[in-house]
Design a protein around this motif. Sequence first.
Motif, PDB file in Angstrom:
ATOM      1  N   VAL B  73       2.710  -9.887 -12.390  1.00  0.00           N
ATOM      2  CA  VAL B  73       1.564 -10.367 -11.608  1.00  0.00           C
ATOM      3  C   VAL B  73       2.067 -10.927 -10.283  1.00  0.00           C
ATOM      4  N   THR B  74       1.499 -10.458  -9.183  1.00  0.00           N
ATOM      5  CA  THR B  74       1.914 -10.958  -7.879  1.00  0.00           C
ATOM      6  C   THR B  74       1.244 -12.305  -7.641  1.00  0.00           C
ATOM      7  N   ARG B 101       9.790  -4.330  -9.051  1.00  0.00           N
ATOM      8  CA  ARG B 101      10.203  -4.758  -7.725  1.00  0.00           C
ATOM      9  C   ARG B 101       9.840  -3.682  -6.693  1.00  0.00           C
ATOM     10  N   HIS B 104       6.149  -3.386  -6.292  1.00  0.00           N
ATOM     11  CA  HIS B 104       5.607  -4.488  -5.508  1.00  0.00           C
ATOM     12  C   HIS B 104       5.879  -4.281  -4.016  1.00  0.00           C
ATOM     13  N   ASN B 105       7.112  -3.864  -3.694  1.00  0.00           N
ATOM     14  CA  ASN B 105       7.449  -3.605  -2.297  1.00  0.00           C
ATOM     15  C   ASN B 105       6.518  -2.567  -1.698  1.00  0.00           C
ATOM     16  N   PHE B 107       3.569  -1.730  -2.774  1.00  0.00           N
ATOM     17  CA  PHE B 107       2.202  -2.247  -2.719  1.00  0.00           C
ATOM     18  C   PHE B 107       2.013  -3.133  -1.484  1.00  0.00           C
ATOM     19  N   THR B 108       3.057  -3.919  -1.161  1.00  0.00           N
ATOM     20  CA  THR B 108       2.987  -4.771   0.018  1.00  0.00           C
ATOM     21  C   THR B 108       2.802  -3.924   1.272  1.00  0.00           C
ATOM     22  N   ASP B 109       3.513  -2.806   1.311  1.00  0.00           N
ATOM     23  CA  ASP B 109       3.363  -1.907   2.460  1.00  0.00           C
ATOM     24  C   ASP B 109       1.939  -1.391   2.558  1.00  0.00           C
ATOM     25  N   VAL B 110       1.359  -1.076   1.405  1.00  0.00           N
ATOM     26  CA  VAL B 110      -0.021  -0.595   1.404  1.00  0.00           C
ATOM     27  C   VAL B 110      -0.942  -1.684   1.947  1.00  0.00           C
TER      28      VAL B 110
END
Lengths: 158, 139
Positions: B73-74, B101, B104-105, B107-110
């Motif tokens: 979970v972020t 990891r 998540h990386n 997803f952050t870009d998205v």
Amino acid sequence: MADEALFQFLHNELIQYVYKSAEQGEMENGRCITKLENMGFRVGQGLIERFTKDTPRFKDELDVMKFICKDFWTSVFKKQIDNLRTNHQGIYVLQDNKFRLLTQLSAGKQYLEHAPKYLAFTCGLVRGGLSNLGVKSIVTAEVSVMPACKFQVMIQKV
Amino acid sequence: MAVCIAVVAKENYPLYIRSVPSENELKFHYTVHTSLDVVEEKVSAVGKVLVDQRELYLGLLYPTEDYKVYGYVTNSKVKFVIVVESSNTSLRDNEIRSMFRKLHNSFTDVMCNPFYNPGDLIQSKAFDSVVSSMMVQAC
């Protein structure tokens, strides 16, 4: 050092652009603040996603606010919030004695009426960041003496 | 490698779900849906008893006969769920962790893509290829 200036210039131009297009009758003047605030909101959402990637889970609301005051503020404005106060009932006051987006403006009373437009984006930034962390809030800003300003964060309980 | 990878929004609706093509795709959707209760349980336990357990990675959520379900979970309460086959014993905890990891990386870009509206389904090709690289290659 150049990257500090870039954000500031871009931010200044952003305000110019929004107000110029308002002058040309594309929208009424009162909407400018809202527009800037909304831009900040989206940016805040993205930024917080990136900044909190490697931080452990937050314990509570205060933990989140501390993160905003320290890490978030340092990343965006290269300094921490000078003073954080709370009434422990959902109201937080973040005081910055030398707010970076206001430092280029005259410290006197001359431009005091223009200050709100330089704060709208940041209000949105904070609100967007908090909302992405699951904290719904209303953020307002006030300036009494020029480079210092206060952000009031009102947490909305569901 | 994973047989199903899902991203679930803060409000618990799916943002992205992908599983290996098979006849019981629905079963994976069901598995992911069920896992959300376990995620909720684990997250709400944080800050009460186990103070030091504040990692984003939640570990093994629950094993079933055929699959193992892992969760993450972020800070923005977006959940990632990875389902792997139980028969796949070569997969270590560390590898699962690094898969999350990477997820998540990406997803952050998205999220930082200006053309993406937070809360919409994820249709990014870059994200897709990251997911593909973690799925079972066989089929």
